[in-house]
Design a protein around this motif. Structure first.
Motif, PDB file in Angstrom:
ATOM      1  N   PRO A 113       0.806  -1.236   0.000  1.00  0.00           N
ATOM      2  CA  PRO A 113       0.000   0.000   0.000  1.00  0.00           C
ATOM      3  C   PRO A 113       0.829   1.271   0.000  1.00  0.00           C
ATOM      4  O   PRO A 113       0.371   2.313  -0.476  1.00  0.00           O
ATOM      5  CB  PRO A 113      -0.821  -0.128   1.295  1.00  0.00           C
ATOM      6  CG  PRO A 113      -0.881  -1.592   1.563  1.00  0.00           C
ATOM      7  CD  PRO A 113       0.437  -2.129   1.095  1.00  0.00           C
ATOM      8  N   LYS A 114       2.062   1.213   0.550  1.00  0.00           N
ATOM      9  CA  LYS A 114       2.949   2.384   0.550  1.00  0.00           C
ATOM     10  C   LYS A 114       4.109   2.148  -0.410  1.00  0.00           C
ATOM     11  O   LYS A 114       5.265   2.443  -0.104  1.00  0.00           O
ATOM     12  CB  LYS A 114       3.453   2.659   1.968  1.00  0.00           C
ATOM     13  CG  LYS A 114       2.343   2.963   2.959  1.00  0.00           C
ATOM     14  CD  LYS A 114       2.894   3.134   4.364  1.00  0.00           C
ATOM     15  CE  LYS A 114       1.768   3.357   5.369  1.00  0.00           C
ATOM     16  NZ  LYS A 114       2.297   3.445   6.755  1.00  0.00           N
ATOM     17  N   ALA A 115       3.787   1.612  -1.562  1.00  0.00           N
ATOM     18  CA  ALA A 115       4.812   1.224  -2.535  1.00  0.00           C
ATOM     19  C   ALA A 115       5.745   2.386  -2.847  1.00  0.00           C
ATOM     20  O   ALA A 115       5.328   3.539  -2.894  1.00  0.00           O
ATOM     21  CB  ALA A 115       4.149   0.741  -3.816  1.00  0.00           C
ATOM     22  N   ASN A 116       6.992   2.027  -3.053  1.00  0.00           N
ATOM     23  CA  ASN A 116       8.104   2.923  -3.337  1.00  0.00           C
ATOM     24  C   ASN A 116       8.701   3.466  -2.034  1.00  0.00           C
ATOM     25  O   ASN A 116       8.008   3.751  -1.068  1.00  0.00           O
ATOM     26  CB  ASN A 116       7.715   4.082  -4.254  1.00  0.00           C
ATOM     27  CG  ASN A 116       7.359   3.615  -5.634  1.00  0.00           C
ATOM     28  OD1 ASN A 116       7.981   2.686  -6.147  1.00  0.00           O
ATOM     29  ND2 ASN A 116       6.364   4.251  -6.247  1.00  0.00           N
ATOM     30  N   CYS A 117       9.994   3.563  -2.042  1.00  0.00           N
ATOM     31  CA  CYS A 117      10.733   4.131  -0.924  1.00  0.00           C
ATOM     32  C   CYS A 117      11.974   4.775  -1.498  1.00  0.00           C
ATOM     33  O   CYS A 117      12.233   4.693  -2.702  1.00  0.00           O
ATOM     34  CB  CYS A 117      11.096   3.058   0.101  1.00  0.00           C
ATOM     35  SG  CYS A 117      12.098   1.708  -0.547  1.00  0.00           S
ATOM     36  N   LYS A 118      12.741   5.441  -0.671  1.00  0.00           N
ATOM     37  CA  LYS A 118      13.951   6.091  -1.150  1.00  0.00           C
ATOM     38  C   LYS A 118      14.810   5.080  -1.911  1.00  0.00           C
ATOM     39  O   LYS A 118      15.088   4.004  -1.420  1.00  0.00           O
ATOM     40  CB  LYS A 118      14.732   6.662   0.025  1.00  0.00           C
ATOM     41  CG  LYS A 118      16.013   7.367  -0.375  1.00  0.00           C
ATOM     42  CD  LYS A 118      16.746   7.882   0.840  1.00  0.00           C
ATOM     43  CE  LYS A 118      18.061   8.547   0.422  1.00  0.00           C
ATOM     44  NZ  LYS A 118      18.827   9.034   1.597  1.00  0.00           N
ATOM     45  N   ALA A 131      -1.458  -7.732  -0.569  1.00  0.00           N
ATOM     46  CA  ALA A 131      -0.912  -6.379  -0.712  1.00  0.00           C
ATOM     47  C   ALA A 131      -0.228  -6.011   0.594  1.00  0.00           C
ATOM     48  O   ALA A 131      -0.571  -5.031   1.249  1.00  0.00           O
ATOM     49  CB  ALA A 131      -2.016  -5.390  -1.068  1.00  0.00           C
ATOM     50  N   LEU A 132       0.758  -6.802   0.984  1.00  0.00           N
ATOM     51  CA  LEU A 132       1.433  -6.611   2.262  1.00  0.00           C
ATOM     52  C   LEU A 132       2.182  -5.283   2.283  1.00  0.00           C
ATOM     53  O   LEU A 132       2.845  -4.913   1.317  1.00  0.00           O
ATOM     54  CB  LEU A 132       2.409  -7.759   2.519  1.00  0.00           C
ATOM     55  CG  LEU A 132       1.791  -9.155   2.642  1.00  0.00           C
ATOM     56  CD1 LEU A 132       2.884 -10.205   2.770  1.00  0.00           C
ATOM     57  CD2 LEU A 132       0.838  -9.227   3.841  1.00  0.00           C
ATOM     58  N   ASP A 133       2.101  -4.594   3.406  1.00  0.00           N
ATOM     59  CA  ASP A 133       2.778  -3.309   3.585  1.00  0.00           C
ATOM     60  C   ASP A 133       4.225  -3.574   3.988  1.00  0.00           C
ATOM     61  O   ASP A 133       4.497  -4.022   5.100  1.00  0.00           O
ATOM     62  CB  ASP A 133       2.040  -2.506   4.659  1.00  0.00           C
ATOM     63  CG  ASP A 133       2.606  -1.112   4.855  1.00  0.00           C
ATOM     64  OD1 ASP A 133       3.749  -0.846   4.423  1.00  0.00           O
ATOM     65  OD2 ASP A 133       1.903  -0.278   5.472  1.00  0.00           O
ATOM     66  N   ALA A 134       5.160  -3.290   3.088  1.00  0.00           N
ATOM     67  CA  ALA A 134       6.567  -3.597   3.343  1.00  0.00           C
ATOM     68  C   ALA A 134       7.140  -2.817   4.511  1.00  0.00           C
ATOM     69  O   ALA A 134       8.165  -3.208   5.079  1.00  0.00           O
ATOM     70  CB  ALA A 134       7.393  -3.306   2.084  1.00  0.00           C
ATOM     71  N   THR A 135       6.506  -1.717   4.919  1.00  0.00           N
ATOM     72  CA  THR A 135       6.990  -0.939   6.056  1.00  0.00           C
ATOM     73  C   THR A 135       6.475  -1.464   7.391  1.00  0.00           C
ATOM     74  O   THR A 135       6.947  -1.042   8.447  1.00  0.00           O
ATOM     75  CB  THR A 135       6.599   0.545   5.931  1.00  0.00           C
ATOM     76  OG1 THR A 135       5.176   0.702   6.117  1.00  0.00           O
ATOM     77  CG2 THR A 135       6.991   1.097   4.575  1.00  0.00           C
ATOM     78  N   THR A 227      -3.260  -7.042   3.826  1.00  0.00           N
ATOM     79  CA  THR A 227      -2.204  -6.041   3.953  1.00  0.00           C
ATOM     80  C   THR A 227      -1.380  -6.191   5.221  1.00  0.00           C
ATOM     81  O   THR A 227      -0.376  -5.490   5.374  1.00  0.00           O
ATOM     82  CB  THR A 227      -2.789  -4.611   3.930  1.00  0.00           C
ATOM     83  OG1 THR A 227      -3.651  -4.436   5.068  1.00  0.00           O
ATOM     84  CG2 THR A 227      -3.573  -4.368   2.648  1.00  0.00           C
ATOM     85  N   SER A 228      -1.779  -7.055   6.142  1.00  0.00           N
ATOM     86  CA  SER A 228      -1.114  -7.130   7.438  1.00  0.00           C
ATOM     87  C   SER A 228      -1.115  -8.556   7.964  1.00  0.00           C
ATOM     88  O   SER A 228      -1.746  -9.449   7.399  1.00  0.00           O
ATOM     89  CB  SER A 228      -1.827  -6.210   8.443  1.00  0.00           C
ATOM     90  OG  SER A 228      -3.161  -6.669   8.658  1.00  0.00           O
ATOM     91  N   ILE A 229      -0.379  -8.769   9.045  1.00  0.00           N
ATOM     92  CA  ILE A 229      -0.352 -10.077   9.688  1.00  0.00           C
ATOM     93  C   ILE A 229      -0.420  -9.909  11.193  1.00  0.00           C
ATOM     94  O   ILE A 229      -0.206  -8.820  11.729  1.00  0.00           O
ATOM     95  CB  ILE A 229       0.927 -10.870   9.308  1.00  0.00           C
ATOM     96  CG1 ILE A 229       2.180 -10.216   9.901  1.00  0.00           C
ATOM     97  CG2 ILE A 229       1.055 -11.002   7.796  1.00  0.00           C
ATOM     98  CD1 ILE A 229       3.440 -11.041   9.734  1.00  0.00           C
ATOM     99  N   ASP A 230      -0.726 -10.997  11.879  1.00  0.00           N
ATOM    100  CA  ASP A 230      -0.741 -11.029  13.341  1.00  0.00           C
ATOM    101  C   ASP A 230       0.690 -11.314  13.803  1.00  0.00           C
ATOM    102  O   ASP A 230       1.163 -12.452  13.726  1.00  0.00           O
ATOM    103  CB  ASP A 230      -1.713 -12.119  13.809  1.00  0.00           C
ATOM    104  CG  ASP A 230      -1.849 -12.190  15.327  1.00  0.00           C
ATOM    105  OD1 ASP A 230      -0.953 -11.671  16.029  1.00  0.00           O
ATOM    106  OD2 ASP A 230      -2.842 -12.767  15.805  1.00  0.00           O
ATOM    107  N   ILE A 231       1.397 -10.293  14.253  1.00  0.00           N
ATOM    108  CA  ILE A 231       2.795 -10.443  14.631  1.00  0.00           C
ATOM    109  C   ILE A 231       2.965 -11.414  15.796  1.00  0.00           C
ATOM    110  O   ILE A 231       3.924 -12.201  15.836  1.00  0.00           O
ATOM    111  CB  ILE A 231       3.415  -9.078  14.986  1.00  0.00           C
ATOM    112  CG1 ILE A 231       3.442  -8.166  13.746  1.00  0.00           C
ATOM    113  CG2 ILE A 231       4.817  -9.241  15.550  1.00  0.00           C
ATOM    114  CD1 ILE A 231       4.420  -8.593  12.678  1.00  0.00           C
ATOM    115  N   SER A 232       2.040 -11.399  16.750  1.00  0.00           N
ATOM    116  CA  SER A 232       2.159 -12.301  17.896  1.00  0.00           C
ATOM    117  C   SER A 232       2.042 -13.756  17.466  1.00  0.00           C
ATOM    118  O   SER A 232       2.739 -14.642  17.981  1.00  0.00           O
ATOM    119  CB  SER A 232       1.100 -11.968  18.961  1.00  0.00           C
ATOM    120  OG  SER A 232      -0.208 -12.104  18.431  1.00  0.00           O
TER     121      SER A 232
END
Length: 251
Positions: A113-118, A131-135, A227-232
């Protein structure tokens, strides 16, 4: 797509609808340096996906270096084919646990969702299985061809343990590289900056081939959304599998 340290507790990330497999698409980004920076990946406390201190990450890393008998596949770590990495299946039939592993560099994936970075201007809004958020999501990338050739030992979103700089962090197999050539050694910017610091970005990955990737290919954490996962849940399954591996290796 190419290639900090306090600890906090991380709860379930915000979720959307269930993921669905998206068509194959080009995964490796060009090394360009004119993109606007994303919010720092370090804004997500990373201790939530760090291995339990009882797990001997350096010993497992050493075992990975020494376990190199059964080669499953070989891929370059750079598009220029300057170095190659073998995927090994020596740990596939151990007591109580099954995994394959490889040692490579770490390029940076900036999709989602926040595609592209420096350093990366051609990120994409989707990842291979959602559509996982890489950040905000710790995930790693594997060659598309390896997935197609090894469906019996590798599931979408499979659990992985990444050992970098003597530390172990968990992630999921969340994206594919379908470029030509297909290369190996890549992870979301969250994992990359967690491993190697905030100086890492889309045009400045970790070029040394000294990162161990251990993939528990038939184990998928619960709580994976589009877009997300359960980190725990990721950490719980990761610790359980890493402890079984440590026991099986006798380290």
């Amino acid at each position: 797509m190419l290639k900090l340290t306090s600890f906090f507790t991380l709860a379930l990330l915000a979720v959307h609808g269930l993921s669905s497999v998206s068509p194959s698409h080009r995964r490796r980004a060009k090394r360009r340096l004119d993109a606007a920076p994303l919010p720092a990946a370090a804004s997500v406390p990373f201790a939530g996906f760090a291995a339990d201190p009882s797990i001997n990450a350096p010993a497992i890393y050493a075992a990975a270096q020494a376990s190199h008998t059964k080669i499953l596949a070989t891929y370059p770590t750079t598009p220029e084919r300057k170095a190659y990495s073998n995927i090994y299946g020596d740990w596939q039939n151990m007591t109580g646990v099954s995994a394959f592993h490889f040692i490579a560099d770490m390029d940076v994936d900036c999709d989602g969702p926040k595609a592209n970075c420096k350093g990366n201007t051609d990120g994409q809004p989707d990842t291979s299985f959602g559509a996982l958020d890489a950040t905000r999501v710790p995930y790693f990338v594997l060659p598309e061809r390896f997935t197609k050739d090894n469906k019996d030992i590798l599931m979408d979103n499979a659990l992985g343990a990444i050992i970098c700089d003597g530390k172990m962090f968990y992630g999921i197999y969340g994206d594919q590289d379908a470029d030509s050539p297909q290369v190996i050694g890549e992870a979301s910017i969250l994992i990359a900056q967690t491993c190697f610091g905030a100086s890492i970005d889309g045009g400045n990955g970790h070029p040394q081939n000294d990162v161990a990737y251990v993939v528990f290919g038939t184990k998928v954490p619960s709580g994976i959304q589009k877009t997300s996962i359960d980190i725990s849940a990721l950490k719980a399954l990761g610790d359980a599998q890493a402890k079984l591996l440590q026991k099986a290796l006798g380290v």
